[in-house]
Motif scaffolding. Structure first.
Motif, PDB file in Angstrom:
ATOM      1  N   SER A  11       0.790  -1.234   0.000  1.00  0.00           N
ATOM      2  CA  SER A  11       0.000   0.000   0.000  1.00  0.00           C
ATOM      3  C   SER A  11       0.820   1.281   0.000  1.00  0.00           C
ATOM      4  CB  SER A  11      -0.940   0.019   1.222  1.00  0.00           C
ATOM      5  OG  SER A  11      -0.195  -0.080   2.425  1.00  0.00           O
ATOM      6  N   LYS A  34     -12.729  -2.727   4.355  1.00  0.00           N
ATOM      7  CA  LYS A  34     -12.583  -3.214   5.728  1.00  0.00           C
ATOM      8  C   LYS A  34     -11.159  -3.637   6.066  1.00  0.00           C
ATOM      9  CE  LYS A  34     -17.348  -4.900   6.221  1.00  0.00           C
ATOM     10  NZ  LYS A  34     -18.199  -6.099   6.483  1.00  0.00           N
ATOM     11  N   SER A  35     -10.338  -3.798   5.055  1.00  0.00           N
ATOM     12  CA  SER A  35      -8.978  -4.285   5.271  1.00  0.00           C
ATOM     13  C   SER A  35      -8.028  -3.133   5.601  1.00  0.00           C
ATOM     14  CB  SER A  35      -8.469  -4.988   4.010  1.00  0.00           C
ATOM     15  OG  SER A  35      -7.085  -5.268   4.120  1.00  0.00           O
ATOM     16  N   PRO A  36      -7.073  -3.347   6.518  1.00  0.00           N
ATOM     17  CA  PRO A  36      -6.061  -2.321   6.778  1.00  0.00           C
ATOM     18  C   PRO A  36      -5.106  -2.144   5.604  1.00  0.00           C
ATOM     19  CG  PRO A  36      -5.516  -4.333   7.955  1.00  0.00           C
ATOM     20  CD  PRO A  36      -6.888  -4.533   7.370  1.00  0.00           C
ATOM     21  N   ARG A  37      -5.230  -2.998   4.601  1.00  0.00           N
ATOM     22  CA  ARG A  37      -4.359  -2.927   3.421  1.00  0.00           C
ATOM     23  C   ARG A  37      -5.066  -2.304   2.217  1.00  0.00           C
ATOM     24  NH1 ARG A  37      -4.576  -7.616   6.184  1.00  0.00           N
ATOM     25  NH2 ARG A  37      -2.718  -7.954   7.483  1.00  0.00           N
ATOM     26  N   HIS A  38      -6.286  -1.862   2.425  1.00  0.00           N
ATOM     27  CA  HIS A  38      -7.081  -1.274   1.333  1.00  0.00           C
ATOM     28  C   HIS A  38      -6.393  -0.051   0.746  1.00  0.00           C
ATOM     29  CE1 HIS A  38     -10.567   0.284  -0.848  1.00  0.00           C
ATOM     30  NE2 HIS A  38     -10.430   1.426  -0.210  1.00  0.00           N
ATOM     31  N   ASN A 145      -5.320 -12.853   7.696  1.00  0.00           N
ATOM     32  CA  ASN A 145      -5.499 -13.004   9.139  1.00  0.00           C
ATOM     33  C   ASN A 145      -4.315 -13.672   9.833  1.00  0.00           C
ATOM     34  OD1 ASN A 145      -8.350 -12.044   9.448  1.00  0.00           O
ATOM     35  ND2 ASN A 145      -8.727 -13.690   7.997  1.00  0.00           N
ATOM     36  N   SER A 190       0.163 -10.694   5.829  1.00  0.00           N
ATOM     37  CA  SER A 190       0.460 -10.345   7.222  1.00  0.00           C
ATOM     38  C   SER A 190       1.786 -10.927   7.701  1.00  0.00           C
ATOM     39  CB  SER A 190      -0.673 -10.807   8.138  1.00  0.00           C
ATOM     40  OG  SER A 190      -0.825 -12.208   8.093  1.00  0.00           O
ATOM     41  N   GLU A 193       4.631  -8.379   7.836  1.00  0.00           N
ATOM     42  CA  GLU A 193       4.240  -7.097   8.413  1.00  0.00           C
ATOM     43  C   GLU A 193       4.748  -6.939   9.835  1.00  0.00           C
ATOM     44  OE1 GLU A 193       0.084  -6.393   5.905  1.00  0.00           O
ATOM     45  OE2 GLU A 193      -0.030  -6.982   8.017  1.00  0.00           O
ATOM     46  N   PRO A 196      -0.646  -4.548  11.603  1.00  0.00           N
ATOM     47  CA  PRO A 196      -1.693  -4.723  10.595  1.00  0.00           C
ATOM     48  C   PRO A 196      -1.569  -3.725   9.440  1.00  0.00           C
ATOM     49  CG  PRO A 196      -2.629  -4.872  12.788  1.00  0.00           C
ATOM     50  CD  PRO A 196      -1.216  -4.414  12.961  1.00  0.00           C
ATOM     51  N   GLY A 197      -1.294  -4.249   8.261  1.00  0.00           N
ATOM     52  CA  GLY A 197      -1.190  -3.412   7.079  1.00  0.00           C
ATOM     53  C   GLY A 197       0.146  -2.713   6.905  1.00  0.00           C
TER      54      GLY A 197
END
Length: 220
Positions: A11, A34-38, A145, A190, A193, A196-197
């Motif tokens: 991202s 909804k994803s922290p990677r959006h 997840n 993940s 990482e 998150p994200g």
């Protein structure tokens, strides 16, 4: 499919550059709010342009309608569509035909019955991605997840289509996962990482290196 390594959920330009410098084969951009990677369409457009000609570009969509897919293709011009929702074989076949892009269909796996469902996609998808089935809580993401599934289940997989292994992979376990399952490709999000994200460039490099070394070992 040759033995490929995919880094998903990128991202930022910096972490994308780390994946490209590590020579990842595929880089994934998530279109799921909804994803922290959006990523937004504009951010996705810039990242996709950065990766063009250097790695295959994959856009991840979750039960997207035709308008959403049109928008994602117009902005990111992906080389492949990753469908990570509950899309039926008929819907996958329609998307593949309508949008003219190879389709990677993700399936959540927890039991042999889940794996058996993969046969329904053998004529509608181009590739399968086997991920751990998400937790049952209502706010669970369909992927990313950090969970793995019983890799022994893959012994019963119909390998008509090439498959990508995902779910709970990281630099420390990807070699063992490849040894046990002999996938055509591996996918991580993940597992590289620091939060998150938040992708870690060092972990990205370590994952690609470990996967490449494992794929180079002949199957016994």
């Amino acid at each position: 499919m040759d033995h490929l390594v995919k880094i998903c959920g990128l991202s930022t330009p910096e972490t994308l550059e780390a994946a490209l410098a590590a020579r990842a084969d595929l880089v994934g951009f998530v279109r799921f709010p909804k994803s922290p990677r959006h990523v937004s369409l504009e951010t996705g457009r810039a990242l996709s342009a950065q990766a063009k000609g250097r790695a295959g570009r994959v856009v991840l969509l979750v039960d997207a309608d035709d308008a959403e897919i049109d928008s994602a293709i117009e902005a990111l011009d992906p080389d492949m569509l990753q469908l990570h929702g509950s899309e039926s074989p008929e819907r996958v076949a329609f998307i593949r035909r309508r949008f003219g892009r190879p389709v990677l269909k993700a399936l959540g796996i927890a039991t042999a019955q889940d794996l058996a469902a993969a046969t329904g996609y053998l004529t509608s998808a181009d590739y399968l991605l086997l991920d751990a089935k998400p937790p049952r809580q209502s706010d669970a993401l369909p992927g990313g997840n950090g969970l793995s599934f019983d890799w022994g289940l893959i012994d019963s997989l119909d390998r008509t289509l090439p498959f990508m292994l995902s779910g709970g992979l990281d630099p420390a376990n990807v070699a063992e996962a490849i040894r046990l399952t002999r996938p055509d490709a591996v996918d991580v999000s993940s597992g590289v990482e620091s939060g998150p994200g938040v992708k870690d460039p060092d972990r990205i490099g370590a994952f690609v290196k470990a996967a490449r070394a494992a794929f180079a070992v002949p199957a016994i």
